[in-house]
Design a protein around this motif. Structure first.
Motif, PDB file in Angstrom:
ATOM      1  N   ALA A 169       0.832  -1.205   0.000  1.00 19.77           N
ATOM      2  CA  ALA A 169       0.000   0.000   0.000  1.00 19.77           C
ATOM      3  C   ALA A 169       0.867   1.256   0.000  1.00 19.77           C
ATOM      4  N   LEU A 170       1.932   1.250   0.785  1.00 16.60           N
ATOM      5  CA  LEU A 170       2.841   2.394   0.793  1.00 16.60           C
ATOM      6  C   LEU A 170       3.481   2.580  -0.582  1.00 16.60           C
ATOM      7  N   GLY A 171       3.822   1.471  -1.222  1.00 15.41           N
ATOM      8  CA  GLY A 171       4.384   1.564  -2.567  1.00 15.41           C
ATOM      9  C   GLY A 171       3.382   2.076  -3.569  1.00 15.41           C
ATOM     10  N   ALA A 172       2.124   1.669  -3.418  1.00 19.03           N
ATOM     11  CA  ALA A 172       1.082   2.125  -4.344  1.00 19.03           C
ATOM     12  C   ALA A 172       0.827   3.620  -4.198  1.00 19.03           C
ATOM     13  N   ILE A 173       0.955   4.139  -2.982  1.00 14.52           N
ATOM     14  CA  ILE A 173       0.767   5.583  -2.767  1.00 14.52           C
ATOM     15  C   ILE A 173       1.817   6.364  -3.541  1.00 14.52           C
ATOM     16  N   GLY A 174       3.045   5.907  -3.498  1.00 15.43           N
ATOM     17  CA  GLY A 174       4.068   6.517  -4.330  1.00 15.43           C
ATOM     18  C   GLY A 174       5.062   7.399  -3.615  1.00 15.43           C
ATOM     19  N   ALA A 175       5.604   8.367  -4.364  1.00 14.35           N
ATOM     20  CA  ALA A 175       6.745   9.164  -3.912  1.00 14.35           C
ATOM     21  C   ALA A 175       6.469   9.933  -2.635  1.00 14.35           C
ATOM     22  N   ALA A 176       5.221  10.227  -2.347  1.00 14.20           N
ATOM     23  CA  ALA A 176       4.893  10.989  -1.138  1.00 14.20           C
ATOM     24  C   ALA A 176       5.310  10.252   0.137  1.00 14.20           C
ATOM     25  N   THR A 177       5.452   8.928   0.054  1.00  7.97           N
ATOM     26  CA  THR A 177       5.829   8.145   1.233  1.00  7.97           C
ATOM     27  C   THR A 177       7.339   8.068   1.431  1.00  7.97           C
ATOM     28  N   VAL A 178       8.101   8.445   0.435  1.00  8.35           N
ATOM     29  CA  VAL A 178       9.543   8.201   0.457  1.00  8.35           C
ATOM     30  C   VAL A 178      10.264   8.907   1.606  1.00  8.35           C
ATOM     31  N   PRO A 179      10.041  10.202   1.855  1.00  7.83           N
ATOM     32  CA  PRO A 179      10.777  10.838   2.952  1.00  7.83           C
ATOM     33  C   PRO A 179      10.584  10.160   4.305  1.00  7.83           C
ATOM     34  N   ARG A 180       9.350   9.767   4.620  1.00  6.47           N
ATOM     35  CA  ARG A 180       9.104   9.105   5.908  1.00  6.47           C
ATOM     36  C   ARG A 180       9.700   7.700   5.927  1.00  6.47           C
ATOM     37  N   LEU A 181       9.629   7.000   4.809  1.00 11.61           N
ATOM     38  CA  LEU A 181      10.233   5.672   4.748  1.00 11.61           C
ATOM     39  C   LEU A 181      11.739   5.757   4.986  1.00 11.61           C
ATOM     40  N   VAL A 182      12.379   6.728   4.386  1.00 11.81           N
ATOM     41  CA  VAL A 182      13.822   6.895   4.570  1.00 11.81           C
ATOM     42  C   VAL A 182      14.137   7.269   6.008  1.00 11.81           C
ATOM     43  N   GLU A 183      13.340   8.160   6.577  1.00  9.08           N
ATOM     44  CA  GLU A 183      13.563   8.563   7.967  1.00  9.08           C
ATOM     45  C   GLU A 183      13.518   7.360   8.904  1.00  9.08           C
ATOM     46  N   ILE A 184      12.521   6.510   8.724  1.00  5.23           N
ATOM     47  CA  ILE A 184      12.393   5.340   9.596  1.00  5.23           C
ATOM     48  C   ILE A 184      13.469   4.308   9.275  1.00  5.23           C
ATOM     49  N   LEU A 185      13.807   4.156   8.002  1.00  6.63           N
ATOM     50  CA  LEU A 185      14.886   3.256   7.605  1.00  6.63           C
ATOM     51  C   LEU A 185      16.186   3.619   8.312  1.00  6.63           C
ATOM     52  N   GLN A 186      16.421   4.897   8.510  1.00  8.41           N
ATOM     53  CA  GLN A 186      17.677   5.355   9.099  1.00  8.41           C
ATOM     54  C   GLN A 186      17.652   5.436  10.623  1.00  8.41           C
ATOM     55  N   THR A 187      16.478   5.408  11.228  1.00 10.40           N
ATOM     56  CA  THR A 187      16.410   5.646  12.677  1.00 10.40           C
ATOM     57  C   THR A 187      15.841   4.492  13.490  1.00 10.40           C
ATOM     58  N   SER A 188      15.112   3.574  12.866  1.00 12.35           N
ATOM     59  CA  SER A 188      14.495   2.502  13.641  1.00 12.35           C
ATOM     60  C   SER A 188      15.550   1.532  14.155  1.00 12.35           C
ATOM     61  N   ASP A 189      15.351   1.032  15.373  1.00 12.92           N
ATOM     62  CA  ASP A 189      16.248   0.009  15.901  1.00 12.92           C
ATOM     63  C   ASP A 189      15.709  -1.403  15.661  1.00 12.92           C
ATOM     64  N   ASN A 190      14.625  -1.495  14.882  1.00 14.25           N
ATOM     65  CA  ASN A 190      13.998  -2.783  14.575  1.00 14.25           C
ATOM     66  C   ASN A 190      14.358  -3.191  13.151  1.00 14.25           C
TER      67      ASN A 190
END
Length: 218
Positions: free
Chosen positions: A68-89
């Motif tokens: 679903a996040l992929g279907a939404i598109g580029a608008a999700t990218v900044p938050r995905l990157v933020e979590i990719l770089q900060t999550s400890d999971n």
């Protein structure tokens, strides 16, 4: 004629709730329909709720959120990157990388955001192999714009598994630069003094390298 009744915020919220419930439905067709409906109606609140699913124990639910996040598109990218770089999971980080792959896969004619490329490049050095392999596969989905990042990583990594994944991604991209790098890597390093001519090597492609990972969430 019946009067039109504009949808209230409360009604809209109930509808969104129902769609999120359907994301967990055992029927895959209902899940796919809910995913598409959420993508059509996505706003910041919907994106945040989908992001919150990325640590779900239910694998099918998590995968549907990734799609679903992929279907939404580029608008999700900044938050995905933020979590990719900060999550400890690591499950969350790998799911973010795979959601970025889904963005590229679902929107091939839309330029992939630079912040997404930068985030995936950084994830290539993630200590968790599931995460850095997912980042490679996402860059492979991005395609030609990710060639330089993949080539640089391929030529500098000392991680054999990562190198194989990158080679597979470069073979899938298949442009002139990618093929030249793979040819160089697979050409035997022999002296030309005795043979009189340099050794030749077949052009490596994606089928010459072991498969590595899916772009979906684990």
């Amino acid at each position: 004629m019946a009067a039109d009744h504009p949808q209230t915020d409360e009604t809209a919220e109930v509808t969104i709730e129902a769609l999120f419930e359907r994301l967990q439905h055992p029927n895959p067709h209902l899940r796919e329909r809910a995913m598409a409906d959420l993508a059509d109606r996505a706003d910041g609140a919907v994106v945040e709720r989908l992001l919150a699913v990325l640590d779900a124990v239910d694998v099918a639910y998590r995968r549907t959120a990734v799609k679903a996040l992929g279907a939404i598109g580029a608008a999700t990218v900044p938050r995905l990157v933020e979590i990719l770089q900060t999550s400890d999971n690591p499950t969350v980080r790998s799911s973010c990388a795979k959601a970025l792959a889904q963005v590229a896969n679902n929107h091939p004619t839309t330029p992939f955001p630079a912040v997404g490329l930068q985030g995936l490049q950084a994830a290539l050095t993630d200590s968790n192999p599931v995460v850095h392999i997912a980042a490679v596969m996402a860059l492979g989905e991005v395609g030609e714009p990710a060639t330089e990042i993949l080539v640089q990583a391929f030529q500098t990594t000392d991680n054999p598994a990562l190198a194989v994944a990158i080679a597979n991604a470069l073979g899938g991209i298949g442009n002139e630069t990618a093929i030249a790098v793979l040819q160089e890597a697979t050409t035997p390093k022999r002296s030309t003094a005795t043979s009189g001519k340099p050794p030749s090597a077949p052009c490596p492609g994606p089928n010459r390298w072991p498969a590595t990972a899916s772009v979906e969430a684990p």
